[in-house]
Design a protein around this motif. Sequence first.
Motif, mmCIF file in Angstrom:
data_model
loop_
_atom_site.group_PDB
_atom_site.id
_atom_site.type_symbol
_atom_site.label_atom_id
_atom_site.label_comp_id
_atom_site.label_asym_id
_atom_site.label_seq_id
_atom_site.Cartn_x
_atom_site.Cartn_y
_atom_site.Cartn_z
ATOM 1 N N GLN A 149 0.819 -1.210 0.000
ATOM 2 C CA GLN A 149 0.000 0.000 0.000
ATOM 3 C C GLN A 149 0.855 1.264 0.000
ATOM 4 O OE1 GLN A 149 -3.085 -0.163 3.082
ATOM 5 N NE2 GLN A 149 -2.688 -2.340 3.204
ATOM 6 N N SER A 150 2.153 1.087 0.072
ATOM 7 C CA SER A 150 3.015 2.260 0.219
ATOM 8 C C SER A 150 3.234 2.952 -1.120
ATOM 9 C CB SER A 150 4.361 1.837 0.806
ATOM 10 O OG SER A 150 5.049 1.025 -0.128
ATOM 11 N N THR A 151 3.545 4.228 -1.057
ATOM 12 C CA THR A 151 3.869 4.964 -2.287
ATOM 13 C C THR A 151 5.132 4.385 -2.913
ATOM 14 O OG1 THR A 151 4.961 6.598 -0.879
ATOM 15 C CG2 THR A 151 2.759 7.137 -1.668
ATOM 16 N N ARG A 170 6.883 13.843 -6.076
ATOM 17 C CA ARG A 170 5.432 13.658 -6.116
ATOM 18 C C ARG A 170 4.837 13.724 -4.704
ATOM 19 N NH1 ARG A 170 7.019 13.937 -10.749
ATOM 20 N NH2 ARG A 170 6.180 12.807 -12.537
ATOM 21 N N PHE A 171 5.487 14.485 -3.852
ATOM 22 C CA PHE A 171 5.038 14.639 -2.467
ATOM 23 C C PHE A 171 4.973 13.309 -1.721
ATOM 24 C CE2 PHE A 171 3.239 18.079 -4.999
ATOM 25 C CZ PHE A 171 3.735 19.183 -4.334
ATOM 26 N N HIS A 172 5.765 12.359 -2.161
ATOM 27 C CA HIS A 172 5.871 11.093 -1.434
ATOM 28 C C HIS A 172 7.090 11.185 -0.529
ATOM 29 C CE1 HIS A 172 3.840 9.115 -5.173
ATOM 30 N NE2 HIS A 172 2.951 9.691 -4.367
ATOM 31 N N PHE A 173 6.847 11.413 0.733
ATOM 32 C CA PHE A 173 7.975 11.658 1.633
ATOM 33 C C PHE A 173 8.417 10.402 2.390
ATOM 34 C CE2 PHE A 173 6.032 16.105 1.754
ATOM 35 C CZ PHE A 173 6.917 16.588 0.806
ATOM 36 N N THR A 174 7.525 9.415 2.485
ATOM 37 C CA THR A 174 7.895 8.204 3.222
ATOM 38 C C THR A 174 8.775 7.309 2.365
ATOM 39 O OG1 THR A 174 5.775 8.261 4.374
ATOM 40 C CG2 THR A 174 6.996 6.185 4.446
#
Lengths: 379, 333
Positions: free
Chosen positions: A46-48, A201-205
């Motif tokens: 489910q993670s980016t 893409r604003f995916h910080f994790t």
Amino acid sequence: MSTAAENINGKSTDASQENTTTVTSAAVTNGTDSKKEVPLKQLFEQSTQYNHWRYTQSALNQLRGKVNQEAIATIRQNIEEENQQRVAQGLPRDDSTTSLKFLTVDEELSLLGFYERRMAQIFRYWKLPSYVMATAIVYMKRFFLENTAMDYHPKDVMLTCMFLARKTENYLMTIEDFSNVIKKPAESILDLEFLVCKNLRFHFTVHHPYRPCIGFFYDMQAVTDNMKRLQKMHETAIKFIDTSLHTDLCFLYQPSQIALAAIRLACKEESYEFERYANYKFRATESAAQMYDEILLPILLAIEQVLTDDPRCKEVEKSVATEIDKRLKMCKDPAKNPESLIYIKRKRTEPNGDDDDDDDDDEDRPSKRTRLGEDGFAE
Amino acid sequence: MASIRNHAEQHNTAVYRDYKKDRKVGEGAYAVVYLGTQLSTNKVVAIKKIKIGQFKDGLDMSAIREVKTLQELRHPNVIELMEVYFHKTNLNLVLEYLESDLEMIIKDKSIVFMPGDVKHWMLMTLRGLDHCHRNWILHRDMKPNNLLLGRDGQLKIADFGLARDFGDRNRQMTAQVVTRWYRAPELLFGAREYGFGVDIWAIGCIFAELLLRNPYLPGSTDMEQLDTMFRALGTPTEADWPSMDKLPNHIQFKQYPKTPLRLLFTAAPPDTLELLESMLIYDPNRRISAREALLHPYFYNKPRPTPLENLPKHVRDTPEVAKQKRKAEAMGA
């Protein structure tokens, strides 16, 4: 933390089914009326990271090749345009650029490798946990998937990635302190933040192999008779993970897979028996053993090969980086140089932003950071 | 020609152009919230505009926390972050739009709550929270105001500006989280390492508030918060909460006796009180988890949770109705 092995089999194979958490509860399911078994999805899936940042090696190579070609074509075109502008204004053509040798993909990667290690050095100086460093490095890697060193110099992007990673990993350093340590003006670091965020893409994790590696280490304690040597093996495994950050592995495999491969390699190096754990953990039943042999083991071997054979695992000589850097200075895009004629021309003819926005009231005073988003995109 | 090197920029522009802000619906210290429309689908959305320009350290921590966590969470009971884009010096978060929140419903005294209503709201809250916790994310600001309610009755956890990942040992976190009335005792004692328990305590307070229709532990200072808590639940003893005196800001308090919950919650059946009590256990290590709470008999026993469509709704006047009402008032009707 949950053990790393939970996600180890990765891609939706039968293995993930077997590992899927099943909860029997009317309450946990969505229907409130009946008791039924509802499999919950694998967390990593489910993670980016899983959904947006997974590549095959050939897709990566292809993408980098295209981006590199495109950058070179654009810069050539802009240099020509700049020269036409000069001629139009009665200035001589700038012929220093006629025999330019643009950077190849491999050269760009070497340069990135050089700066990645600079980042690692600074993070070690800060004594922050490894994952903060790893996040900064992965940010830079992701940024340079669709950008080239000829567009943005890695030494600038590096700083913004480090500053941003400190924030996203909860080790905020004020911009004053940061710019004092780095000895670079605050603006140069902040000015790229929007751009870096957009490219991420604003995916910080970002998930790294460090945490699953600890999970395996704890898990292996169940079947060890020599804690001291297990400990030593673990330290070696972490070194392999540090090395993995400078390769493409973070785009190709899951963190838990990289961690297990690092452990397997470390076992070899420290003459520690890996099979005992593998048999206990992955080969307990016949079907599990088959799955391990056919799915997981080939993945581990592929990762180990990268960790032992990939030239990017080796430090980049300073002289090599300096040579590439020198050429990089020559092949900068004039459209990104605020003093160039085409920069000034384009700035003047550029439409006046998107002012059809209805809400942007009082607080939207023009600021020098406004130009950032629109800046530098010539085509 | 579409160019790869401009992907990020093109994407940002495309997203920006797809949304229209219609009207301001709220304003906070760091953000303005607009009601908006996604033009390609005509869907109503909420757009949270965060003014980055005024933060000297660039993108500020609340914005980062919210974006970082919501990007990873997809669940029917967690608000959906649909898109993120920059425009000028602002960061815009496009979120699902929900009409009201649990606080409005609690305060709307024209609505009578049935036990099944409370059960379904608790169920949805716990499902959403369990999803956060399963992903090792702490919300750290659970309160009725942050539990949004859609027109269809769905409850969604919102406002992740204080949320963060957790779970590694020896990672210090700030104790200055959660709105005071919902703040767990370990936070009030200054704990720098904590876990799921802080969100569960808050849910316990929300559960109590749903039963009472009034805030359960309304303290006006941190000290008074502890006093209010201990009066209601008894001052914890060493047996209740071993080694609580090791916490940084622990102070010895007057020994209030423990009063059974049923004396205050006179109408609540035993299963309700049992679940409530297990959420309000002082020792965070013994406090129930979201997962365990979902498996509690309270959720199996009768009454069944009220079906979504029958849950009470807070009806907010449409702008037209509100205008007519004001007109009517002005005319002295």
